[in-house]
Design a protein around this motif. Structure first.
Motif, PDB file in Angstrom:
ATOM      1  N   VAL A 178      -8.708   2.960   2.692  1.00 37.93           N
ATOM      2  CA  VAL A 178      -8.230   1.571   3.055  1.00 37.93           C
ATOM      3  C   VAL A 178      -8.085   1.590   4.810  1.00 37.93           C
ATOM      4  CG1 VAL A 178      -7.263   1.115   0.845  1.00 37.93           C
ATOM      5  CG2 VAL A 178      -5.787   2.056   2.678  1.00 37.93           C
ATOM      6  N   ARG A 237      -3.361  -2.406   8.344  1.00 37.75           N
ATOM      7  CA  ARG A 237      -3.820  -3.141   7.041  1.00 37.75           C
ATOM      8  C   ARG A 237      -2.599  -4.228   6.862  1.00 37.75           C
ATOM      9  NH1 ARG A 237      -8.156  -3.419   8.129  1.00 37.75           N
ATOM     10  NH2 ARG A 237      -7.413  -2.472   9.872  1.00 37.75           N
ATOM     11  N   VAL A 277      -0.160   5.110   0.777  1.00 36.28           N
ATOM     12  CA  VAL A 277      -1.323   5.989   1.238  1.00 36.28           C
ATOM     13  C   VAL A 277      -0.874   7.424   1.040  1.00 36.28           C
ATOM     14  CG1 VAL A 277      -2.975   6.687   3.139  1.00 36.28           C
ATOM     15  CG2 VAL A 277      -2.157   4.148   2.716  1.00 36.28           C
ATOM     16  N   TYR A 294       0.816  -1.118   0.083  1.00 36.99           N
ATOM     17  CA  TYR A 294       0.133  -0.036   0.005  1.00 36.99           C
ATOM     18  C   TYR A 294       0.834   1.212   0.046  1.00 36.99           C
ATOM     19  CZ  TYR A 294      -3.884  -2.934   2.059  1.00 36.99           C
ATOM     20  OH  TYR A 294      -4.713  -3.798   2.048  1.00 36.99           O
ATOM     21  N   MET A 317       3.592  -0.890   3.856  1.00 34.69           N
ATOM     22  CA  MET A 317       2.692   0.078   3.647  1.00 34.69           C
ATOM     23  C   MET A 317       3.766   1.535   3.759  1.00 34.69           C
ATOM     24  SD  MET A 317      -0.448   1.747   6.075  1.00 34.69           S
ATOM     25  CE  MET A 317      -1.705   0.904   5.181  1.00 34.69           C
ATOM     26  N   SER A 336      -3.372   4.778  -2.747  1.00 35.87           N
ATOM     27  CA  SER A 336      -4.838   4.900  -2.042  1.00 35.87           C
ATOM     28  C   SER A 336      -4.710   6.156  -1.237  1.00 35.87           C
ATOM     29  CB  SER A 336      -5.346   3.737  -1.404  1.00 35.87           C
ATOM     30  OG  SER A 336      -6.361   3.995  -0.615  1.00 35.87           O
TER      31      SER A 336
END
Length: 724
Positions: free
Chosen positions: A577, A608, A487, A485, A589, A573
């Motif tokens: 999430v 996550r 973010v 991920y 992440m 994202s």
């Protein structure tokens, strides 16, 4: 004499317009609730002032002279004031009026921003009031200092409050006399006089303690009435059945429930089997298995012939819950369908953006009872959504919803449904007592087997080579078969942060009239970063996709589906999430502009990863050099204990974000009570308030307290309407 409901204009004349315009203060009660932010002694220390400082203090006029100005018409006044040791110059470019008052030997309160002229400190056209006028013969050692009100000087605000106190009658007191005596508290009248016109700091402390206790007491009385009303409500018992849907689900579970899941599940099952509605808060660490506990409760509701509704704050999370529940149930979620289990039910999704035909079919299936479990967003709260027999309401991420929203869904049951509220944001005990005191609380602390440790590092984005290494680490994880991920706080370069992003700013001066943040750095956007990463050499050959809340629902579902199936290597994202998204294969992440997020939100995001048995790596990227921001990030990197981080988050953000929208320009609904610092006050107030409500449920014998409780409820409703 004046009461708290008296208008201000007859008392303080023209200043009333500034109070109304700039602080929404219209009545005596409003002004008396405009608290001083600090106090100063009568004597000014003129030797300690610096350029740019806003000075408020008492000094004596040493000299005053007028002279004609050289470059323009008129006469100016030059004054020198002293504290007995140091001097300060004062200049008025229009001497008229001031020269009759500011004469040698006169003493007054002077207020203004300190500047310099020819190497000497000075005040230019400061506000002032002479002590004979201010004191009316009464000498006070402390001067209350208030936040500015438009262009009014601080001394004008102080003078306005003093005039109100001079005509104030005894004010009604919401605290019963026996409670005041038991806790050694002064009356409300004495508290207001002590906070606004004290002679000593001891008076200030006694006034603050009284007002602090009153805040806690009214809040706890509100919660006590809610809990008592819930306990007095009758409903249908939903005990389930021994060989029903829940039993079939338990037989198929591919893992063993933790001790906490079993114990809390037993409590929930027992409470649902009673004829008093369950009203329980389930909190737990990220990944502690709250969803399984909630699903088992929903299956018990279905076994009892009823329906269950799960309310989620975002469409992404609602869709994720729907997929998770459907996957966990398998053919048990296909009741009445070809290939479905005999004792199965159906699970439906209801959101505001669904196509009209699909939405209409879902509504019909829900009202007819064909659907046993419905997962949805705020769309579930709309008037035209009806249930066949709503037995259980599950509210996920309670902090995103107000009491009124929770109650709106409860009202859809033919009998009051049982309520299970979930939050993955760990709540300190005092927060639970203050905010969720109308709910019984259960806590899941242990993590299910298979959760891997997560390592967190802070990455200074301007450090040479560090960002290159960040992208290389993502590539290494992907080559090992994992996913990542990335973010970002906003969608596009011209957008504000996406809904749900709880961003923070660092104040430069906590004692300023309104703490101002420095010019913020540009925030990283999903679209810009995705384009940049597409050309990043370290990520060559990897598949990247973007996800954010403004995408059409079908596009969001498609992106999440590909990521969950492992078809996408890197998901860039927004915070959509943050909660509920479960991709066990994701192991790394990167959070861009991590300094702009709160501690609890960073902990949520970090949760996550590490969900599939693989060690997790979280990289918090920051370009900030602000000490509070770096301290916050270091705390997140230093522990994965959500309860410890929740206390830190609350200590830094105070109570405003927890208690909802501020009223009358105030930053928090609590003025004197700080949840972490005053646990003893909260416990005492809770004991007193619950005992009083037990003896007088409707507060019929305590009408002033009843009015205070109603005012608080009205404020909550206003905050709910403001949130929409």
């Amino acid at each position: 004499m004046a009461t708290e409901s008296s208008p201000l204009r007859p008392i303080i004349a023209t200043a009333a317009a500034d109070f109304a315009k700039h602080r929404d203060v219209h009545t005596v009660g409003d002004l008396l609730a405009y608290w001083p932010r600090r106090y100063r002694t009568r004597e000014a220390d003129l030797g300690a002032v610096t350029p740019g400082e806003f000075l408020v203090g008492v000094a004596e006029v040493r000299s005053a002279q007028t002279r004609r100005m050289k470059t323009r018409k008129g006469t100016m006044l030059e004054v020198v004031i002293t504290d007995g040791r140091h001097e300060l110059d004062i200049t008025f470019f229009k001497a008229w009026g001031h020269d009759k008052v500011l004469v040698p030997g006169a003493r007054g309160i002077f207020a203004g921003t300190v500047g310099t002229y020819r190497g000497r400190l000075q005040l230019t056209h400061p506000g002032y009031t002479m002590l004979d006028d201010y004191d009316a013969g009464e000498r006070r050692d402390l001067i209350p200092i208030y936040r500015r009100v438009g262009k009014l000087h601080t001394w004008t605000v102080t003078e306005s409050v003093r005039r109100v106190l001079d005509v104030l009658d005894d004010v009604p007191d919401a605290l019963p006399a026996d409670v005041r005596a038991r806790r050694n508290l002064v009356s409300r009248t004495d508290a207001l006089r002590g906070i606004h016109g004290p002679d000593t700091l001891e008076q200030v402390a006694a006034a603050q303690q009284r007002l602090r206790y009153e805040e806690a007491f009214v809040l706890q009385a509100t919660l006590a009435q809610r809990r008592r009303a819930s306990a007095a409500t009758a409903t249908r018992a939903r005990a389930g059945q021994a060989d029903g849907l829940l039993a079939a689900f338990d037989e198929r579970l591919p893992f063993t429930l933790t001790d906490g899941q079993r114990d809390i599940g037993a409590v929930v099952a027992d409470e649902m089997g009673r004829e008093v509605p369950m009203h329980r808060l389930l909190q737990g660490e990220v990944g502690s298995g709250k969803t399984v506990v909630a699903l088992r409760a929903m299956l018990q509701a279905v076994d009892s012939g009823g329906q269950a509704a799960l309310l989620a704050p975002t469409e992404v999370l609602a869709a994720q819950h729907h997929r998770t529940i459907t996957r966990m149930l398998g053919d048990l979620a296909e009741g009445g369908m070809l290939g479905g289990a005999e004792q199965g039910t159906r699970v439906a999704l209801l959101t505001g953006s669904q196509p009209t035909a699909e939405r209409r079919r879902t509504l019909l299936d829900v009202v007819s009872g064909e659907v046993g479990i419905v997962v949805g967003t705020h769309a579930l709260l709309q008037e035209h959504v009806d249930f066949y027999d709503l037995a259980l309401v599950v509210v996920d991420e309670q902090h995103r919803f107000g009491v009124e929203q929770r109650d709106a869904l409860r009202a859809k049951g033919s009998t009051p449904p049982h309520v299970l509220v979930m939050t993955a944001t760990p709540i300190p005990r005092t927060v639970a007592m203050t905010v969720f005191g109308d709910l019984e609380t259960s806590t899941l602390r242990e993590l299910p087997a298979g959760r891997a440790p997560i390592t967190t590092h802070v990455v200074p984005e301007d450090r040479p080579g560090w960002m290159e290494r960040t992208w290389q680490r993502i590539a290494e994880e992907v080559r090992s078969g994992r996913q990542a991920y990335v973010v970002c706080p906003r969608i596009g370069d011209d957008d504000a942060p996406e809904d749900g992003a709880v961003l923070t700013v660092e104040a430069t001066d906590p004692d300023a009239d309104e703490a101002q943040a420095p010019p913020p750095r540009p925030l990283t956007s999903v679209t810009a970063l995705a384009a940049r990463l597409a050309d990043e050499p370290a990520l060559a050959g990897l598949t990247l996709e973007v996800l954010h809340g403004r995408m059409p629902p079908e596009d969001k579902d498609a992106v999440m589906g590909r990521f969950q199936r492992g078809e996408t290597d890197v998901l860039v994202s927004t915070t959509v999430v943050e909660v509920g998204v479960d991709v066990p294969n994701a192991s790394v992440m990167v959070v861009m502009d991590a300094d702009r997020f709160g501690v609890s939100q960073l902990h949520q995001l970090r949760g996550r990863i590490g969900r599939g048995g693989f060690p997790g790596l979280c990289l918090l990227v920051t370009g900030s050099e602000a000490e509070p921001a770096l301290t916050r990030l270091a705390a997140v990197a230093g522990t994965t204990d959500g309860f410890e981080l929740a206390r830190l988050d609350l200590a830094q953000r105070r109570e405003g974000d927890i208690l909802g929208a501020a009223q009358h320009g105030r930053r928090t609904q609590l003025e004197f009570l700080h949840i972490l610092e005053h646990e003893d006050v909260i416990e005492q107030a809770r004991e007193d308030a619950f005992a009083l409500v037990d003896a007088d449920p409707d507060l019929a014998d305590n009408p002033l307290l009843a009015a205070a409780v109603q005012a608080r409820v009205d404020a909550e409703q206003a905050a709910y309407l403001e949130r929409g």
